[in-house]
Design a protein around this motif. Sequence first.
Motif, PDB file in Angstrom:
ATOM      1  N   MET A 137       0.838  -1.191   0.000  1.00 32.83           N
ATOM      2  CA  MET A 137       0.000   0.000   0.000  1.00 32.83           C
ATOM      3  C   MET A 137       0.871   1.239   0.000  1.00 32.83           C
ATOM      4  N   ASN A 138       0.603   2.108  -0.929  1.00 34.43           N
ATOM      5  CA  ASN A 138       1.280   3.395  -0.964  1.00 34.43           C
ATOM      6  C   ASN A 138       0.464   4.343  -0.101  1.00 34.43           C
ATOM      7  N   LYS A 139       1.037   4.826   0.996  1.00 37.32           N
ATOM      8  CA  LYS A 139       0.297   5.633   1.967  1.00 37.32           C
ATOM      9  C   LYS A 139      -0.202   6.943   1.358  1.00 37.32           C
ATOM     10  N   LYS A 140       0.613   7.584   0.526  1.00 33.33           N
ATOM     11  CA  LYS A 140       0.189   8.841  -0.119  1.00 33.33           C
ATOM     12  C   LYS A 140      -1.023   8.593  -1.010  1.00 33.33           C
ATOM     13  N   PHE A 141      -0.990   7.474  -1.794  1.00 34.70           N
ATOM     14  CA  PHE A 141      -2.116   7.153  -2.668  1.00 34.70           C
ATOM     15  C   PHE A 141      -3.382   6.966  -1.843  1.00 34.70           C
ATOM     16  N   PHE A 142      -3.269   6.261  -0.712  1.00 36.20           N
ATOM     17  CA  PHE A 142      -4.426   6.021   0.138  1.00 36.20           C
ATOM     18  C   PHE A 142      -4.987   7.337   0.670  1.00 36.20           C
TER      19      PHE A 142
ATOM     20  N   GLN B 223     -12.458   5.878  -5.779  1.00 33.28           N
ATOM     21  CA  GLN B 223     -12.703   4.794  -6.729  1.00 33.28           C
ATOM     22  C   GLN B 223     -12.128   3.472  -6.286  1.00 33.28           C
ATOM     23  N   GLY B 224     -11.053   3.494  -5.545  1.00 36.33           N
ATOM     24  CA  GLY B 224     -10.445   2.248  -5.107  1.00 36.33           C
ATOM     25  C   GLY B 224      -9.752   1.514  -6.242  1.00 36.33           C
ATOM     26  N   PRO B 225      -9.829   0.203  -6.254  1.00 36.57           N
ATOM     27  CA  PRO B 225     -10.632  -0.639  -5.363  1.00 36.57           C
ATOM     28  C   PRO B 225      -9.971  -0.828  -4.002  1.00 36.57           C
ATOM     29  N   PHE B 226     -10.833  -1.011  -2.994  1.00 39.35           N
ATOM     30  CA  PHE B 226     -10.393  -1.242  -1.627  1.00 39.35           C
ATOM     31  C   PHE B 226     -10.990  -2.526  -1.088  1.00 39.35           C
ATOM     32  N   THR B 227     -10.220  -3.173  -0.265  1.00 40.11           N
ATOM     33  CA  THR B 227     -10.743  -4.241   0.578  1.00 40.11           C
ATOM     34  C   THR B 227     -10.708  -3.671   1.988  1.00 40.11           C
ATOM     35  N   VAL B 228     -11.873  -3.578   2.617  1.00 37.45           N
ATOM     36  CA  VAL B 228     -11.980  -3.014   3.956  1.00 37.45           C
ATOM     37  C   VAL B 228     -12.427  -4.113   4.912  1.00 37.45           C
ATOM     38  N   PHE B 229     -11.637  -4.328   5.954  1.00 36.59           N
ATOM     39  CA  PHE B 229     -12.014  -5.254   7.017  1.00 36.59           C
ATOM     40  C   PHE B 229     -12.701  -4.405   8.079  1.00 36.59           C
ATOM     41  N   ALA B 230     -14.030  -4.499   8.129  1.00 37.60           N
ATOM     42  CA  ALA B 230     -14.851  -3.582   8.925  1.00 37.60           C
ATOM     43  C   ALA B 230     -15.297  -4.221  10.242  1.00 37.60           C
ATOM     44  N   PRO B 231     -14.691  -3.803  11.353  1.00 41.61           N
ATOM     45  CA  PRO B 231     -15.113  -4.338  12.647  1.00 41.61           C
ATOM     46  C   PRO B 231     -16.516  -3.845  13.014  1.00 41.61           C
ATOM     47  N   THR B 232     -17.285  -4.712  13.607  1.00 37.37           N
ATOM     48  CA  THR B 232     -18.630  -4.352  14.065  1.00 37.37           C
ATOM     49  C   THR B 232     -18.532  -3.577  15.378  1.00 37.37           C
TER      50      THR B 232
ATOM     51  N   TYR C 149      -4.946   0.187   9.082  1.00 39.08           N
ATOM     52  CA  TYR C 149      -4.549  -1.214   9.221  1.00 39.08           C
ATOM     53  C   TYR C 149      -5.703  -2.155   8.859  1.00 39.08           C
ATOM     54  N   HIS C 150      -6.851  -1.597   8.542  1.00 40.50           N
ATOM     55  CA  HIS C 150      -8.019  -2.379   8.137  1.00 40.50           C
ATOM     56  C   HIS C 150      -8.287  -2.289   6.633  1.00 40.50           C
ATOM     57  N   VAL C 151      -7.386  -1.682   5.860  1.00 39.40           N
ATOM     58  CA  VAL C 151      -7.630  -1.432   4.438  1.00 39.40           C
ATOM     59  C   VAL C 151      -6.476  -1.956   3.585  1.00 39.40           C
ATOM     60  N   VAL C 152      -6.842  -2.594   2.467  1.00 39.79           N
ATOM     61  CA  VAL C 152      -5.895  -3.058   1.451  1.00 39.79           C
ATOM     62  C   VAL C 152      -6.336  -2.458   0.126  1.00 39.79           C
ATOM     63  N   VAL C 153      -5.379  -2.028  -0.689  1.00 41.37           N
ATOM     64  CA  VAL C 153      -5.726  -1.587  -2.042  1.00 41.37           C
ATOM     65  C   VAL C 153      -5.877  -2.834  -2.896  1.00 41.37           C
ATOM     66  N   GLY C 154      -7.023  -2.978  -3.515  1.00 41.17           N
ATOM     67  CA  GLY C 154      -7.340  -4.152  -4.321  1.00 41.17           C
ATOM     68  C   GLY C 154      -8.672  -4.711  -3.875  1.00 41.17           C
TER      69      GLY C 154
ATOM     70  N   LEU D  52      -0.616  -9.669   3.699  1.00 42.49           N
ATOM     71  CA  LEU D  52      -1.292  -8.544   3.063  1.00 42.49           C
ATOM     72  C   LEU D  52      -0.625  -7.249   3.495  1.00 42.49           C
ATOM     73  N   GLY D  53      -0.324  -6.389   2.538  1.00 42.26           N
ATOM     74  CA  GLY D  53       0.208  -5.065   2.852  1.00 42.26           C
ATOM     75  C   GLY D  53      -0.950  -4.116   3.110  1.00 42.26           C
ATOM     76  N   MET D  54      -1.014  -3.574   4.303  1.00 39.56           N
ATOM     77  CA  MET D  54      -2.115  -2.719   4.701  1.00 39.56           C
ATOM     78  C   MET D  54      -1.793  -1.250   4.428  1.00 39.56           C
ATOM     79  N   ALA D  55      -2.813  -0.412   4.446  1.00 40.35           N
ATOM     80  CA  ALA D  55      -2.662   1.010   4.104  1.00 40.35           C
ATOM     81  C   ALA D  55      -1.729   1.754   5.044  1.00 40.35           C
ATOM     82  N   ASN D  56      -1.564   1.286   6.261  1.00 44.18           N
ATOM     83  CA  ASN D  56      -0.686   1.968   7.212  1.00 44.18           C
ATOM     84  C   ASN D  56       0.769   1.529   7.066  1.00 44.18           C
ATOM     85  N   GLY D  57       1.045   0.642   6.116  1.00 46.64           N
ATOM     86  CA  GLY D  57       2.398   0.139   5.912  1.00 46.64           C
ATOM     87  C   GLY D  57       2.678  -1.159   6.645  1.00 46.64           C
ATOM     88  N   GLY D  58       1.748  -1.596   7.485  1.00 46.40           N
ATOM     89  CA  GLY D  58       1.911  -2.861   8.209  1.00 46.40           C
ATOM     90  C   GLY D  58       1.473  -4.046   7.357  1.00 46.40           C
TER      91      GLY D  58
END
Length: 193
Positions: free
Chosen positions: A7-12, A83-92, A122-127, A145-151
């Motif tokens: 994940m490129n943080k600037k792009f996110f 536009q993404g695409p994003f994969t979001v892991f959404a906690p309830t 840390y809950h978002v992936v590009v793709g 998985l490379g997450m948006a925060n770089g982790g």
Amino acid sequence: MSGRYPMNKKFFQLTMITIVTCLSLAGVSCGKDEDSNSGKGISAVADDKSQQDVLKIAVGSKDHTTLVAAVQAAGLVDSLANQGPFTVFAPTNDAFAKLPAGTVDDLLKPSQKDALKNILEYHVVVGNLTESILKSEFTGKDDELGMANGGHTKVSLKNGKVLINGATIVASIPATNGIIHVVDTVLLPPAKK
């Protein structure tokens, strides 16, 4: 080890700004009003054709009010409408409730904005990573998985369910700009060294 989906943080961040701007121009509000889907569960929102992008799906879900409040507090509203695409892991809301008492309230304070942003990214992936892609390309492999925060996160399988760092995917909802995987646990990034 670098993830397959770095994940490129600037792009996110640019993506998040674009999303918020688009929502503002379209008159989308995160508040409760007569036209919102407030009170609907995530399954009801998934069937609602008017809910298109990942942000609108989360805003329309009664099960994700804490997540929406956190996204607003972190200033990431625009990013998730991009536009993404994003994969979001959404906690309830229940996932946030499992955190130690006072954690969410503390993270929502303006002084904690950077920490909150780090957790949310840390809950978002590009793709657009469907469950079948996660199972076939990541489960049981050394890839992360490379997450948006770089982790990075690990993907595993237990009783036929996909787990991300131990959080179980309990539902998946396709969106126009990616996919939301509803998870039962908040993903906490490892402490920075």
